[in-house]
Design a protein around this motif. Structure first.
Motif, PDB file in Angstrom:
ATOM      1  N   HIS A  65       0.801  -1.234   0.000  1.00 28.08           N
ATOM      2  CA  HIS A  65       0.000   0.000   0.000  1.00 28.08           C
ATOM      3  C   HIS A  65       0.830   1.278   0.000  1.00 28.08           C
ATOM      4  CE1 HIS A  65      -3.453  -2.543   0.366  1.00 28.08           C
ATOM      5  NE2 HIS A  65      -3.063  -3.002   1.548  1.00 28.08           N
ATOM      6  N   ASP A  66       2.168   1.177  -0.058  1.00 24.41           N
ATOM      7  CA  ASP A  66       2.975   2.379  -0.275  1.00 24.41           C
ATOM      8  C   ASP A  66       2.767   2.827  -1.717  1.00 24.41           C
ATOM      9  OD1 ASP A  66       3.969   2.263   2.290  1.00 24.41           O
ATOM     10  OD2 ASP A  66       5.926   1.445   1.701  1.00 24.41           O
ATOM     11  N   LYS A  67       2.818   4.122  -1.951  1.00 22.48           N
ATOM     12  CA  LYS A  67       2.584   4.642  -3.301  1.00 22.48           C
ATOM     13  C   LYS A  67       3.881   4.699  -4.088  1.00 22.48           C
ATOM     14  CE  LYS A  67      -1.435   7.209  -1.957  1.00 22.48           C
ATOM     15  NZ  LYS A  67      -2.192   8.427  -2.003  1.00 22.48           N
ATOM     16  N   ILE A  68       3.770   4.474  -5.403  1.00 22.06           N
ATOM     17  CA  ILE A  68       4.927   4.605  -6.286  1.00 22.06           C
ATOM     18  C   ILE A  68       4.506   5.380  -7.528  1.00 22.06           C
ATOM     19  CG2 ILE A  68       4.507   2.316  -7.274  1.00 22.06           C
ATOM     20  CD1 ILE A  68       7.579   2.180  -7.805  1.00 22.06           C
ATOM     21  N   ALA A  69       5.313   6.366  -7.872  1.00 22.49           N
ATOM     22  CA  ALA A  69       5.151   7.119  -9.124  1.00 22.49           C
ATOM     23  C   ALA A  69       6.200   6.558 -10.074  1.00 22.49           C
ATOM     24  CB  ALA A  69       5.358   8.603  -8.896  1.00 22.49           C
ATOM     25  N   TYR A  70       5.762   5.776 -11.055  1.00 18.77           N
ATOM     26  CA  TYR A  70       6.711   5.115 -11.951  1.00 18.77           C
ATOM     27  C   TYR A  70       6.825   5.864 -13.262  1.00 18.77           C
ATOM     28  CZ  TYR A  70       2.461   3.245 -14.052  1.00 18.77           C
ATOM     29  OH  TYR A  70       1.230   3.129 -14.638  1.00 18.77           O
ATOM     30  N   ASN A  71       8.002   5.691 -13.922  1.00  8.71           N
ATOM     31  CA  ASN A  71       8.197   6.355 -15.202  1.00  8.71           C
ATOM     32  C   ASN A  71       8.986   5.517 -16.196  1.00  8.71           C
ATOM     33  OD1 ASN A  71      10.687   6.504 -14.030  1.00  8.71           O
ATOM     34  ND2 ASN A  71      10.819   8.719 -14.024  1.00  8.71           N
ATOM     35  N   GLN A  72       9.349   4.293 -15.813  1.00  8.56           N
ATOM     36  CA  GLN A  72      10.098   3.464 -16.746  1.00  8.56           C
ATOM     37  C   GLN A  72      10.009   2.010 -16.319  1.00  8.56           C
ATOM     38  OE1 GLN A  72      14.316   4.169 -16.777  1.00  8.56           O
ATOM     39  NE2 GLN A  72      14.566   3.361 -18.826  1.00  8.56           N
ATOM     40  N   PHE A  73      10.128   1.113 -17.317  1.00  8.78           N
ATOM     41  CA  PHE A  73      10.212  -0.318 -17.064  1.00  8.78           C
ATOM     42  C   PHE A  73      11.509  -0.817 -17.678  1.00  8.78           C
ATOM     43  CE2 PHE A  73       6.053  -0.502 -15.407  1.00  8.78           C
ATOM     44  CZ  PHE A  73       5.289   0.377 -16.143  1.00  8.78           C
TER      45      PHE A  73
END
Length: 121
Positions: A65-73
């Protein structure tokens, strides 16, 4: 002497070109915001690593439930594993950790059962 209609045509072309260039720059700066998505960590705990590898330095731990702002895989061919790169914001202390997390724990679908991207060739 240059006829007035040629001067007007040249000025119109230059101003149109400038408007297109400025519009393109404005669009490019706002388009980068769409590259980032938000989801939550779906595993009970996962290490946030410095690079996309299982033996990379752990920068911290992210919990469910921690938030993550992702921008790449990223795909690590030798491990046959996908990673998600982004910034994790922990709920417990508000600390932000930027790094790589295993894809199954931080995927854009919000659950462990997400389909993985195709393997690059």
């Amino acid at each position: 002497m240059i006829p007035h209609h040629r001067v007007r045509r040249a000025l119109a072309a230059a101003s149109t070109g400038l408007a297109v260039a400025v519009g393109g720059l404005a669009t490019a700066s706002t388009a980068q915001a769409y590259d980032t998505g938000h989801t939550t960590i779906s595993c009970s705990a996962v290490k946030v690593r410095k690079s996309p590898a299982k033996n990379a330095t752990a920068l911290g731990v992210a919990y469910r439930h921690d938030k993550i702002a992702y921008n790449q895989f990223a795909y690590k061919r030798s491990e046959k594993t996908w990673y998600t790169r982004g910034t994790v914001t922990r709920k417990s202390d508000g600390k932000k950790i930027r790094g790589y997390v295993i894809y199954q724990c931080a995927n854009p679908y919000g659950s462990n059962g997400a389909p993985t991207p195709p393997i690059p060739k």
